[in-house]
Design a protein around this motif. Sequence first.
Motif, short mmCIF file in Angstrom:
data_model
loop_
_atom_site.label_atom_id
_atom_site.label_comp_id
_atom_site.label_asym_id
_atom_site.label_seq_id
_atom_site.Cartn_x
_atom_site.Cartn_y
_atom_site.Cartn_z
N GLU A 150 18.70 13.04 -10.44
CA GLU A 150 18.06 14.11 -10.01
C GLU A 150 16.57 13.92 -9.72
N ILE A 151 16.35 13.87 -8.43
CA ILE A 151 15.07 13.68 -7.88
C ILE A 151 14.36 15.28 -7.80
N ILE A 152 13.33 15.59 -8.72
CA ILE A 152 12.79 16.88 -8.58
C ILE A 152 11.97 17.08 -7.72
N ASP A 153 11.08 15.81 -7.64
CA ASP A 153 10.16 15.85 -6.46
C ASP A 153 9.89 14.74 -6.37
N PRO A 154 8.86 14.31 -5.20
CA PRO A 154 8.90 12.96 -4.96
C PRO A 154 8.40 11.92 -5.96
N LEU A 155 7.86 12.29 -6.92
CA LEU A 155 7.27 11.62 -8.16
C LEU A 155 7.96 11.84 -9.56
N THR A 156 8.68 12.55 -9.35
CA THR A 156 9.82 13.20 -10.78
C THR A 156 10.99 12.86 -10.46
N ILE A 157 11.65 11.98 -11.43
CA ILE A 157 12.96 11.82 -11.48
C ILE A 157 13.65 11.85 -12.71
N LYS A 158 14.77 12.68 -12.93
CA LYS A 158 15.58 12.86 -14.12
C LYS A 158 16.91 12.22 -14.00
N MET A 159 17.23 11.34 -14.90
CA MET A 159 18.50 10.81 -15.44
C MET A 159 19.62 11.37 -16.26
N HIS A 160 20.50 11.68 -16.11
CA HIS A 160 21.58 12.16 -16.92
C HIS A 160 22.42 10.98 -17.27
N LEU A 161 22.59 11.18 -18.85
CA LEU A 161 23.33 9.94 -19.36
C LEU A 161 24.83 10.22 -19.92
N GLY B 26 0.81 -1.21 0.02
CA GLY B 26 0.08 0.08 -0.03
C GLY B 26 0.92 1.29 0.04
N THR B 27 1.93 1.13 0.19
CA THR B 27 3.10 2.37 0.10
C THR B 27 3.17 2.74 -1.32
N PRO B 28 3.36 4.23 -1.43
CA PRO B 28 3.69 4.81 -2.78
C PRO B 28 4.83 4.68 -3.57
N VAL B 29 4.71 4.64 -4.81
CA VAL B 29 5.95 4.29 -5.62
C VAL B 29 6.38 5.58 -5.97
N THR B 30 7.65 5.75 -5.39
CA THR B 30 8.30 7.17 -5.56
C THR B 30 9.64 7.19 -6.38
N ALA B 31 10.00 8.30 -6.45
CA ALA B 31 11.34 8.58 -7.29
C ALA B 31 12.42 7.79 -6.56
N GLU B 32 12.46 8.10 -5.29
CA GLU B 32 13.60 7.33 -4.27
C GLU B 32 13.60 5.81 -4.73
N ASP B 33 12.43 5.15 -4.94
CA ASP B 33 12.29 3.77 -5.19
C ASP B 33 12.86 3.61 -6.55
N VAL B 34 12.41 4.41 -7.55
CA VAL B 34 13.32 4.18 -8.79
C VAL B 34 14.84 4.27 -8.90
N LYS B 35 15.30 5.40 -8.14
CA LYS B 35 16.75 5.42 -8.00
C LYS B 35 17.40 4.46 -7.23
N PHE B 36 16.65 3.85 -6.10
CA PHE B 36 17.28 2.65 -5.41
C PHE B 36 17.22 1.53 -6.26
N SER B 37 16.17 1.27 -6.99
CA SER B 37 16.06 0.14 -7.86
C SER B 37 17.36 -0.05 -8.68
N ILE B 38 17.62 0.99 -9.33
CA ILE B 38 18.60 1.08 -10.49
C ILE B 38 19.98 0.81 -9.76
#
Length: 632
Positions: free
Chosen positions: A190-201, A156-168
């Motif tokens: 770059e975690i812009i907000d809890p639901l937005t993540i930018k990745m520089h390549l 039941g917990t939200p999926v967040t940008a932190e989870d995305v970063k952590f997973s990768i």
Amino acid sequence: MLKKILPLVVIIVAIIFGYNYFQKPSETIHSPEPVQKAEQALIKQRVLPEKAVHALARFGTPRYPANFTHFSYVNPEAPKGGALRLGTVGTFDTTNKDIVKGIGAEGLLLTFDPLMVRSAEEPFTVYGVLAQGVEVAPDSSSVTFYLNPNARFHDGTPVTAEDVKFSIELLKEKGLPRYRQYYSRITQFEIIDPLTIKMHLKANDDGKYDPELPMIIAVVRVLSKAQLEKVDFADSGLTIIMGSGPYKVASADQGRSITYQRNPDYWGKDLPVNKGQYNFDTIKIEYFKNAQAQFQAFTAGEFDVYFETNPNQWETGYNLAAVKDGKMKRVDTTHKRPVAVRTIIFNMRKPSFTDIRIRKALGLAFDFDTLNKIVFFGVMKCPNSLFANTFLAHHGPAEGKEKELLEKFSSQIKPEFMKEILEHEFTPAHTDGNGDQRVNLEKADGLLKEAGWTVKDGKRVNSQGQQMAFEIMIKDPKLEKIALAYRESVKKLGIELTVRMMDAVQYENRVIESDFDMIIHTWANSLSPGNEQLYYFSAKNADAKGSSNYIGIKDPVAEELAREVTMANDPESLAASVHAMDRYVMHNYFQIPLAFDNTSRWAYWVDNLAYPEVNPEVGTNVMNWGWSPKVK
């Protein structure tokens, strides 16, 4: 584009023919209860930037617009409920699909959501799941994902940008080797907000950015940081890894069965990409020691559908009362989709295989035509390409862009070899199918003598008197006839070939350690090859434990041609680069072509399974698209 046991290849590949070590093997492991109550969405509604899009296509534009309702290959009115029972051959000892240690259970992808998911009817187009929108920089130097505020893990917990970063970061550090290759090219999160993540390549050596990399990142399946910070991920055994997908693991009986339960509260059940999918309440996959036991269980009604890969059995094994009275139905369709291409691959780490003359001689000794006639009822085809049955297979003389790509390496390729590969397509050895191999064996004998291997007292020996001897390792009893027939063929050349039948665990462990001479390998390429090709043919992956460079190729030309595939910027460039790479790899005899089949065959119990009308260009996927006819 392969982990250890082929995960129901015939199911997932569109019917082309996809932990706790201290526990007792028979102990049943159940999913943990939710660790905390569902939280409120961080953002109830979000307005996406103008440049954010709903889908990404490798070339051209996505087939489906932003307001599409469902994919065309599913039944949007499919009822929910009932059970699906499946069978497979092999074993498993982990419920973690992303690690080197252990053999993963099948079906685990049902429990995870990706940021974006591929469409089955487009070469490479992805549509949003966890990501409500995505934005890629014009030069592909960055990618930004805008997460759906309603996305929830199973607790039941939200999926967040932190989870995305952590997973990768977790997958890069402790996951399969291919993850390191892909995700190490992310230079900054770059975690812009809890639901937005930018990745520089990271740019390539030529300063350009890989246009496919944002799409590879997009299909990552997101894991829970809160759960996995407390778990030894690389050695997680039968610990249930929590996802956010439509199913949960209900129970796992190590090596015997795994059962999935549909999540009635699945957050994404109404997304267009999921409409008409994930219909069964439960999916149980039972494991069998061999294909014979699996087939007998199917005919006894112990599971619902059987995907047939043995043409002999298809012709002779279905004289059943259930077929005659209509309770069981057989289906076969011919298609032009990518196929599973089987080859005998050589372990290029072994000095015996470094000489192309030896590899070519061993290829000449394989009698496909006689085997096809006697064992496979003449239905199999011998591949001359790793992309057989598609427009990506090279053919005829090299021309245009394909020729230009190969000629770039004229200083690295011997002139006579360059002339051969430019003027001729690769052609595997053929006979009349009557068992007479004399012509091919005479050619093979000449090549072996040229390489310093002569016959003395009936044995093929080198200057030190050592006999040429190899071992071919197999785990599937259906392949034993192929291996035994090949053993008899090379015996005529004075070569000793040992056929080693092994159980799945021993086999997979030896493959992971690259401890083999020859194995029968299956290539499963798509219509949009890309970075996975570099992974197959990259020298730095040749000695990496658990990598997909099974052959151990350390050929700079093959690697650079694979890199050209990854950098293709239009369909024409892609086709030319794949043709060049395919032509070069096949002419180098890193493997012996065995067979492919572009006819899909399956049988099912009609009272237990229904599925959408099959589009031959798409195939089907009974786990995802099927439903129970018992549910109205």
